[in-house]
Design a protein around this motif. Structure first.
Motif, PDB file in Angstrom:
ATOM      1  N   ILE A  41       0.838  -1.207   0.000  1.00  0.00           N
ATOM      2  CA  ILE A  41       0.000   0.000   0.000  1.00  0.00           C
ATOM      3  C   ILE A  41       0.869   1.252   0.000  1.00  0.00           C
ATOM      4  O   ILE A  41       0.574   2.232  -0.703  1.00  0.00           O
ATOM      5  N   ASN A  42       1.943   1.237   0.765  1.00  0.00           N
ATOM      6  CA  ASN A  42       2.847   2.389   0.784  1.00  0.00           C
ATOM      7  C   ASN A  42       3.468   2.641  -0.588  1.00  0.00           C
ATOM      8  O   ASN A  42       3.721   3.794  -0.971  1.00  0.00           O
ATOM      9  N   ARG A  45       0.681   4.393  -2.650  1.00  0.00           N
ATOM     10  CA  ARG A  45      -0.153   5.379  -1.972  1.00  0.00           C
ATOM     11  C   ARG A  45      -0.299   6.675  -2.765  1.00  0.00           C
ATOM     12  O   ARG A  45      -1.309   7.376  -2.645  1.00  0.00           O
ATOM     13  N   TRP A  46       0.707   6.991  -3.576  1.00  0.00           N
ATOM     14  CA  TRP A  46       0.654   8.222  -4.382  1.00  0.00           C
ATOM     15  C   TRP A  46      -0.439   8.160  -5.447  1.00  0.00           C
ATOM     16  O   TRP A  46      -0.846   9.196  -6.001  1.00  0.00           O
ATOM     17  N   LEU A  48      -3.390   6.885  -4.772  1.00  0.00           N
ATOM     18  CA  LEU A  48      -4.667   6.924  -4.055  1.00  0.00           C
ATOM     19  C   LEU A  48      -4.974   8.339  -3.587  1.00  0.00           C
ATOM     20  O   LEU A  48      -4.073   9.100  -3.232  1.00  0.00           O
ATOM     21  N   LEU A  53      -6.931   7.090   1.214  1.00  0.00           N
ATOM     22  CA  LEU A  53      -5.837   6.807   2.146  1.00  0.00           C
ATOM     23  C   LEU A  53      -6.317   6.846   3.589  1.00  0.00           C
ATOM     24  O   LEU A  53      -5.903   6.030   4.421  1.00  0.00           O
ATOM     25  N   VAL A  56      -8.210   3.695   4.175  1.00  0.00           N
ATOM     26  CA  VAL A  56      -7.274   2.579   4.268  1.00  0.00           C
ATOM     27  C   VAL A  56      -6.589   2.567   5.636  1.00  0.00           C
ATOM     28  O   VAL A  56      -6.453   1.513   6.272  1.00  0.00           O
ATOM     29  N   LYS A  57      -6.169   3.749   6.085  1.00  0.00           N
ATOM     30  CA  LYS A  57      -5.489   3.846   7.374  1.00  0.00           C
ATOM     31  C   LYS A  57      -6.373   3.336   8.513  1.00  0.00           C
ATOM     32  O   LYS A  57      -5.941   2.573   9.380  1.00  0.00           O
ATOM     33  N   VAL A 190      -6.504  -3.072  -4.232  1.00  0.00           N
ATOM     34  CA  VAL A 190      -6.271  -2.559  -2.881  1.00  0.00           C
ATOM     35  C   VAL A 190      -7.535  -2.598  -2.033  1.00  0.00           C
ATOM     36  O   VAL A 190      -7.512  -3.068  -0.881  1.00  0.00           O
TER      37      VAL A 190
END
Length: 254
Positions: A41-42, A45-46, A48, A53, A56-57, A190
């Motif tokens: 995911i990291n 992440r750009w 998303l 985000l 997701v967090k 994702v």
């Protein structure tokens, strides 16, 4: 009920150790899978948006809390596995070294001394008078030995059941987390990956904890019977002596 003759100490111990190894492997797979999921995911992440985000967090934090609960239970099971193996062996030792000999002894005490057909007189009368007490004492010993043997074995078997069930659930959860990490490698996967981990860390963990709780309660209830076990052993009413509390001898020498 005494242990099934088909169940052996080696067999039950092997079953338990397989379950513990399955739990140990599952813990590592869950940890590795979750870390890989976060890493995937990291990496994207750009791609998303901020709202995604944030979602997701929140999902990952909830999943991490759920997974932590089952991992803590699993680690405790692994770390405290050695006493269970000892309990398995002890339960069978009691069965073979105490319960069986005690039962055999009870079967060898005659109801009366009719086999000694030519034995007459005061000694024979005294012997026959003691036989009912000896029969009662021998039967009492066999009953107590069977109770303890069954009690120890049932506790041991419940611990094995707990480990086996833990292994099954840990493997299911590990599989879900590992697959989610694979799916998260694609930006299109994702959302599904996050939902899969959330489900595993939510519903699946809850089912696991509920079932494990029920088995653990069974073990606790069995352990409460320790008072009954102690009372059973301490009850020497059938050992009429003399002196009281000893085997009812027909003839006392010395």
């Amino acid at each position: 009920m005494a242990p099934d003759p088909a169940i052996t100490p080696d067999g039950l111990t092997a079953e338990f150790q397989r379950a513990i190894e399955q739990v140990r492997t599952g813990i590592q797979q869950i940890t590795d899978g979750f870390n890989r999921l976060v890493g995937e995911i990291n990496d994207i992440r750009w791609l998303l948006g901020g709202a995604v985000l944030l979602w997701v967090k929140g999902k990952l934090e909830d999943a991490q809390d759920g997974l932590r609960k089952i991992i803590e239970k699993a680690q405790y099971t692994v770390e405290h596995s050695t006493p269970v193996v000892s309990l398995i062996l002890t339960s069978f030792d009691w069965l073979n070294q105490v319960q069986k000999p005690a039962s055999a002894a009870a079967g060898r005490v005659p109801v009366k001394g009719d086999k000694l057909v030519y034995w007459k007189g005061q000694a024979a009368d005294a012997y026959n008078a003691k036989l009912p007490f000896q029969q009662a004492a021998a039967s009492d010993m066999a009953t107590k030995a069977d109770f303890i043997s069954t009690w120890l074995f049932t506790i041991a078997k419940a611990n094995v059941d707990y480990a086996v069930k833990m292994g099954e659930y840990i493997s299911l959860i590990a599989g879900a987390v590992t697959q989610a990490a694979v799916d998260a490698a694609s930006v299109f996967g994702v959302i599904e990956a996050i939902n899969a981990v959330a489900d595993a860390a939510g519903d699946l963990v809850e089912k696991a904890l509920n079932q494990l709780f029920n088995i653990a309660n069974r073990v606790v209830d069995l352990l409460k019977n320790a008072r009954d076990a102690t009372a059973s052993i301490n009850n020497v009413e059938k050992l009429s002596g003399p002196p009281a509390g000893t085997w009812p001898q027909a003839v006392n020498v010395g």
